[in-house]
Design a protein around this motif. Structure first.
Motif, mmCIF file in Angstrom:
data_model
loop_
_atom_site.group_PDB
_atom_site.id
_atom_site.type_symbol
_atom_site.label_atom_id
_atom_site.label_comp_id
_atom_site.label_asym_id
_atom_site.label_seq_id
_atom_site.Cartn_x
_atom_site.Cartn_y
_atom_site.Cartn_z
ATOM 1 N N HIS A 59 1.276 -1.259 0.352
ATOM 2 C CA HIS A 59 -0.265 -0.174 0.099
ATOM 3 C C HIS A 59 0.990 1.117 -0.080
ATOM 4 N N HIS A 61 1.170 4.462 1.796
ATOM 5 C CA HIS A 61 1.252 4.689 3.417
ATOM 6 C C HIS A 61 3.142 4.872 3.296
ATOM 7 N N ASP A 63 5.703 4.838 5.306
ATOM 8 C CA ASP A 63 6.469 3.370 6.118
ATOM 9 C C ASP A 63 6.550 2.082 4.858
ATOM 10 N N HIS A 64 6.509 2.288 3.579
ATOM 11 C CA HIS A 64 5.833 0.735 2.827
ATOM 12 C C HIS A 64 6.633 1.627 1.195
ATOM 13 N N HIS A 134 -7.948 -1.231 5.880
ATOM 14 C CA HIS A 134 -6.284 -0.232 6.808
ATOM 15 C C HIS A 134 -7.138 1.062 5.854
ATOM 16 N N ASP A 155 -0.295 -4.160 6.759
ATOM 17 C CA ASP A 155 -1.005 -3.117 7.281
ATOM 18 C C ASP A 155 -2.216 -3.888 7.215
HETATM 19 ZN ZN LIG Z 1 -0.327 1.988 6.096
#
Ligand SMILES: [Zn+2]
Ligand SMILES: [Zn+2]
Length: 245
Positions: A59, A61, A63-64, A134, A155
């Motif tokens: 996804h 976000h 942090d990914h 999520h 997540d």
């Molecule tokens: Zn996330």
């Protein structure tokens, strides 16, 4: 199939480490699951960047995805220096095509989208997807090679639908953003007990807790999960590795 942790923090990396990023070696291919913040500094401890020709992103976000752009630049330089002739193949959720198209670069990085029930084949591994609960479109991934099965939750909030998806996995890499007495669902995540409940009810062999929080004592996550899941449990850390050969 061999899987090695490069980054395991939720949100942002601590000193000298990285957020979500996992290296998979399958057949003659090496690929990433997610490419979070700090990944490019962590990956050389595991493999050469030029060995990695594909990545599958759960996804959008930060942090990914934070190091995808830098990875594309590294491939641009490697191609120019003739250290590789392979372009990067990036697989991302179909709902987020517009966002991921921003990483597309002619003769350097190609974007492919997936959705359920698509299958992506990389090396000898077949990857299937399950949408998770999520705040943005996000997919758990199931990797199958011969008789070996690894599931990465990405997540996710706790969801009964994850249990059949994880059924009998050799390894479950489950996000564990909160401690057992905390309500993770409110934030779109799971706590230690929820991760362990999926592992126990799915009958997986081994559980790794990842996407770890920046507070509390991580050893408590292990203790809480062990009250529910009877198999092997490990806290993710850089270079933690699993292989079936
Ligand atoms: Zn996330
Ligand atoms: Zn995350």
């Amino acid at each position: 199939m061999k899987l090695t942790v490069a980054g395991y923090w939720g949100g942002y990396p601590e000193k000298g480490s990285a957020t979500s990023c996992y290296v998979v070696e399958s057949g003659s291919e090496t690929f990433l699951l997610d490419c979070g913040s700090g990944a490019l500094a962590a990956l050389p401890y595991i493999t050469e960047l030029t060995n990695i020709n594909s990545m599958v992103i759960s996804h959008r976000h930060h942090d990914h995805v934070a190091d995808i752009g830098s990875f594309v630049y590294s491939r641009l330089v490697a191609l120019a220096l003739k250290k590789t002739s392979s372009q990067l193949q990036l697989y991302a959720p179909a709902e987020e095509e517009e966002f991921f198209r921003s990483f597309e670069k002619k003769q350097t990085c190609n974007i492919y989208t997936y959705e359920q029930p698509d299958t992506v084949q990389i090396g000898d591994t077949e990857i299937t997807f399950l949408p998770t609960g999520h705040p943005v479109p996000c997919y758990a991934m199931r990797l199958i090679e011969n008789n070996t099965k690894i599931v990465y939750t990405a997540d996710a909030v706790f969801d009964e639908g994850l249990i059949p998806f994880c059924k009998d996995a050799d390894l479950l890499i489950a996000e564990c953003s909160f401690y057992g007495d905390q309500d993770a669902k409110e934030y779109g995540h799971m706590n230690s007990r929820e991760a362990a409940e999926i592992a126990e009810r799915a009958g997986v062999k081994e559980l790794w807790l990842t996407h770890l929080p920046h507070f509390g004592e991580h050893t408590d996550l292990l203790k809480e999960a062990a009250e529910i899941f009877s198999g092997t449990i490990q806290l993710a850390h850089r270079e933690l590795s699993w292989e079936n050969y």
